[in-house]
Design an enzyme around this catalytic site. Structure first.
Site, PDB file in Angstrom:
ATOM      1  N   LYS A  68       0.813  -1.225   0.000  1.00 33.07           N
ATOM      2  CA  LYS A  68       0.000   0.000   0.000  1.00 33.07           C
ATOM      3  C   LYS A  68       0.847   1.276   0.000  1.00 33.07           C
ATOM      4  O   LYS A  68       0.443   2.287  -0.562  1.00 33.07           O
ATOM      5  CB  LYS A  68      -0.958   0.008   1.199  1.00 33.07           C
ATOM      6  CG  LYS A  68      -2.040  -1.062   1.080  1.00 33.07           C
ATOM      7  CD  LYS A  68      -2.985  -1.020   2.252  1.00 33.07           C
ATOM      8  CE  LYS A  68      -3.934  -2.212   2.202  1.00 33.07           C
ATOM      9  NZ  LYS A  68      -4.870  -2.222   3.309  1.00 33.07           N
ATOM     10  N   ASP A 104     -10.115   1.846   2.441  1.00 29.78           N
ATOM     11  CA  ASP A 104     -10.181   1.044   3.674  1.00 29.78           C
ATOM     12  C   ASP A 104     -11.013   1.724   4.764  1.00 29.78           C
ATOM     13  O   ASP A 104     -11.857   1.098   5.407  1.00 29.78           O
ATOM     14  CB  ASP A 104      -8.771   0.779   4.224  1.00 29.78           C
ATOM     15  CG  ASP A 104      -8.032  -0.267   3.413  1.00 29.78           C
ATOM     16  OD1 ASP A 104      -8.701  -1.104   2.778  1.00 29.78           O
ATOM     17  OD2 ASP A 104      -6.796  -0.232   3.420  1.00 29.78           O
TER      18      ASP A 104
END
Ligand code: ATR
Length: 283
Positions: A68, A104
């Site tokens: 990420k 997220d």
């Protein structure tokens, strides 16, 4: 015949990822023709893998652990929430310009508020962990105006750094696990990677308020150790992060294709044969 639009999730390890199944269910529901694959990509191979995927006509990517931060650096343009979290889990090409977003936090929030019916406003929230997962959820949580957020981490300096980074958005305190008083919290979120090693952070009894909830950002076919801890501590609700996984995927699908799938039937289907959604307190 027009070729299907190709998407993928990159991560390492990736073999157990549920993302291909989730996106195939979304596509079936919306009558879309897509291909979604999972590719094992180590951080040192990320750049080449991205280029190869694009050269093969790829439209968009999901990136998971440990990529990420690399995806964040690779993006040409970032959403505000990706910039704040320092991590990207969704990439999309706009011509040859690579746009990076992070779904997220919003995925967690949708699961907590819409699927589970929890309100975070004026609540005391404890976040365990101060790594990428914690950083990705802090902004959206603070937007809900909780009374206080406490970040507890094994390495105190990382918790302090995170608290400093988000200090302008709400009341945040950083502590080590040994400084956690048994002051009750309305919601405890496990954002540590301890579960991967079959561990949970050392937590004192009495942390879960009456009517309080526990949520593990991880998920598994069996209740996670943290979910079981929450149940043993008398939480009203103790659940894993499968709902968050599906919700963050739906947000990515929306970014890529402009339509949001209905997540509830997908969550229900993935739960089938697995553990029940929640473990209610018996008393
Ligand atoms: P992620 O992107 O999954 O958050 P990370 O950035 O490596 O991964 O962060 C992992 C988090 O889990 C950290 O908060 C880490 O604590 P440290 O900062 O002290 O390393 C936490 N963690 C990992 N293993 C743990 C364990 N066995 N007990 C408690 N915390 C643990």
């Amino acid at each position: 015949m027009t070729p299907s639009d190709h998407y993928a999730v990159f991560g390492h390890p990736i073999s157990h990822s549920k993302s291909p199944r989730i996106h195939q269910l979304f596509a079936r529901q919306l009558n879309d023709d897509i291909v979604y694959t999972a590719q094992d990509v180590r951080p040192e191979c990320f750049e080449v893998a991205v280029r190869t995927f694009r050269a093969g006509g790829g439209k968009g990517l999901n990136c998971t652990v440990p990529l990420k931060e690399a995806a964040f650096r690779r993006a040409d343009e970032l959403s505000d929430r990706a910039r704040l979290s320092g991590a990207v889990n969704t990439l999309m090409w706009r011509d040859e310009h690579l746009f990076g977003d992070n779904t997220d936090g919003v995925g967690l929030l949708r699961d907590l508020t819409l699927n589970l019916g929890l309100s975070l406003e004026d609540r005391r929230i404890l976040i365990l962990g101060a790594g990428g997962a914690a950083r990705g959820i802090l902004g959206p949580i603070l937007e809900q105006r909780p009374e206080e957020v406490v970040i507890a981490n094994r390495t105190l300096s990382r918790a302090r750094e995170l608290a400093r980074r988000f200090a302008s958005l709400g009341t945040i305190t950083a502590v080590g696990f040994d400084q956690l008083e048994a002051k009750p919290f309305d919601l405890i979120l496990n954002a540590t990677a301890a579960g991967l090693k079959g561990e949970i952070p050392p937590l004192p009894d009495g942390l879960v308020a009456t009517g309080g909830c526990c949520y593990d950002l991880m998920y598994g076919d069996q209740p996670t150790l943290f979910v079981r801890w929450g149940r043993a501590q008398g939480a009203k609700l103790s659940t894993d992060g499968l709902g968050m996984l599906v919700e963050q995927a739906a947000e990515a699908y929306l970014i890529w294709r402009g339509r949001r799938p209905d997540t509830r039937p997908v969550i229900a289907l993935l739960r089938q044969g697995g553990q029940p959604r929640q473990t209610e307190r018996k008393c």
